[in-house]
Design an enzyme around this catalytic site. Structure first.
Site, PDB file in Angstrom:
ATOM      1  N   GLN A   1      39.576  50.582  30.632  1.00 45.32           N
ATOM      2  CA  GLN A   1      39.798  49.495  31.843  1.00 45.32           C
ATOM      3  C   GLN A   1      38.236  49.341  32.284  1.00 45.32           C
ATOM      4  OE1 GLN A   1      39.706  50.032  35.814  1.00 45.32           O
ATOM      5  NE2 GLN A   1      42.018  48.891  35.870  1.00 45.32           N
TER       6      GLN A   1
ATOM      7  N   SER B   1      42.304  45.554  38.536  1.00 47.25           N
ATOM      8  CA  SER B   1      41.281  46.365  38.233  1.00 47.25           C
ATOM      9  C   SER B   1      41.423  47.602  39.323  1.00 47.25           C
ATOM     10  CB  SER B   1      39.994  45.514  38.676  1.00 47.25           C
ATOM     11  OG  SER B   1      38.776  46.234  38.423  1.00 47.25           O
ATOM     12  N   LEU B   2      40.556  47.798  40.022  1.00 47.13           N
ATOM     13  CA  LEU B   2      40.992  49.020  40.887  1.00 47.13           C
ATOM     14  C   LEU B   2      42.271  49.107  41.394  1.00 47.13           C
ATOM     15  CD1 LEU B   2      40.843  49.058  44.338  1.00 47.13           C
ATOM     16  CD2 LEU B   2      38.926  47.808  43.853  1.00 47.13           C
TER      17      LEU B   2
ATOM     18  N   GLN C   1      38.984  44.455  43.945  1.00 48.63           N
ATOM     19  CA  GLN C   1      37.717  44.322  44.936  1.00 48.63           C
ATOM     20  C   GLN C   1      37.422  42.662  45.087  1.00 48.63           C
ATOM     21  OE1 GLN C   1      34.827  46.900  43.388  1.00 48.63           O
ATOM     22  NE2 GLN C   1      33.158  46.006  44.487  1.00 48.63           N
TER      23      GLN C   1
ATOM     24  N   HIS D   1      33.439  45.733  33.993  1.00 49.98           N
ATOM     25  CA  HIS D   1      34.531  45.380  32.733  1.00 49.98           C
ATOM     26  C   HIS D   1      33.759  44.634  31.666  1.00 49.98           C
ATOM     27  CE1 HIS D   1      37.788  46.347  35.130  1.00 49.98           C
ATOM     28  NE2 HIS D   1      37.493  45.755  36.172  1.00 49.98           N
TER      29      HIS D   1
ATOM     30  N   ARG E   1      34.509  56.266  40.613  1.00 48.12           N
ATOM     31  CA  ARG E   1      34.636  55.022  39.780  1.00 48.12           C
ATOM     32  C   ARG E   1      33.721  53.945  40.421  1.00 48.12           C
ATOM     33  NH1 ARG E   1      37.498  50.123  39.852  1.00 48.12           N
ATOM     34  NH2 ARG E   1      38.287  49.538  37.598  1.00 48.12           N
TER      35      ARG E   1
END
Length: 311
Positions: free
Chosen positions: A252, A94-95, A9, A203, A119
């Site tokens: 995660q 991440s994503l 992101q 996170h 998500r």
């Protein structure tokens, strides 16, 4: 040895994917698959905006994935390149880990889009707007960042969210704690702390409701596993079996993105060539972590053609 890597992101921008879709039917195919899976005109939003809507977490996450995988699809179809033959591992920030997993067969594009939509929605809903925050610490190594987070917490959540590279660490948690951390940076030998323009504290333990939602969704999602090793964010180690992949994706959501360690682990394993798909965010980080690595960002048709000629 080579790794294909996928951005997270923050790499979204109005107009993303438009030129690629105009140039290749294979890119258009990916965007259509994502639109159909989500039941929304996401590609129109990517192409035309408005930026505020594209930046919403639930839209940005599948959009970034779609753009990265469209770029990869064009490479595969028009360049006649098989990822299994040209890459030794994959990873995503991440994503971007979902993009990486889709690239190596763990989930199809439609499934990946639906998982990322959920998500994004779950992460946004986990913490009321304004209660959480994130900050980038410039000139901070992981030890300094951890010490700062501990000092700033004062009973609230304040933890390292992203260990991006040797000079950039991101912290996440309650807004008050993050603001205290920014005030304390000089005391901990850190150059600067910058509040990030994000809508939720990703996170960190505050994301537990989102982790619970993803655990339920992933448990109901079939996967054959990955046909290439995926360096997981939370372990900085390769994984390929479906059960472990699901477990680590749940972890995660609240866990640290160990990007610096992931790149270092790949480099130590002999991977010296990194190719980033759909963005130019990760390439500078890779060079700061592994200065001797070769890094390429692939976004346009020209980039794809150049890569075909090189690999």
């Amino acid at each position: 040895m080579r790794a294909f890597i996928f951005p997270g992101q923050g790499s979204q921008a109005v107009g993303m994917g438009a030129a690629l879709a105009a140039a290749s039917p294979f890119a258009r195919q990916v965007f259509e698959e994502v639109d159909e899976a989500l039941g929304q005109h996401l590609f129109r939003l990517m192409s035309e905006g408005p930026e505020a809507d594209l930046t919403l977490t639930e839209n940005a996450q599948p959009a970034i994935m779609a753009n990265a995988l469209a770029t990869l699809r064009v490479l595969e179809k028009e360049g006649n390149i098989a990822i299994a033959a040209k890459a030794d591992a994959v990873a995503g920030h991440s994503l971007g880990e979902y993009s990486a997993l889709s690239a190596v067969g763990a989930f199809d594009v439609a499934t990946t889009a639906r998982l990322l939509k959920l998500r994004g929605q779950s992460m946004q809903a986990a913490v009321p707007v304004g209660e959480g925050a994130m900050a980038a610490l410039l000139g901070a190594d992981i030890e300094k960042a951890e010490a700062l987070a501990t000092a700033a917490a004062q009973g609230e959540v304040c933890t390292v969210a992203n260990d991006n590279d040797p000079g950039q660490v991101v912290i996440s948690g309650h807004r008050g704690a993050i603001e205290r951390a920014i005030e304390l940076v000089k005391d901990h030998g850190i150059k600067r702390g910058i509040l990030l323009p994000v809508s939720a504290p990703f996170h960190c333990p505050l994301m537990q409701p989102a982790a619970d939602a993803m655990a339920q969704a992933l448990a109901a999602t079939a996967s054959p596993g990955a046909f290439l090793p995926v360096y997981a964010n939370v372990t900085a180690a390769p994984v390929s079996d479906a059960e472990t992949i699901r477990q680590l994706l749940v972890e995660q959501v609240t866990g640290r993105v160990r990007w610096r360690e992931s790149i270092a682990a790949m480099f130590d394993a002999g991977i010296t060539d990194f190719v980033e798909f759909g963005g130019k965010v990760l390439a500078p980080m890779v060079k700061r972590i592994a200065p001797d690595a070769t890094v390429t960002s692939v976004i346009t048709m020209d980039d794809i053609e150049a890569l075909v000629g090189r690999i």
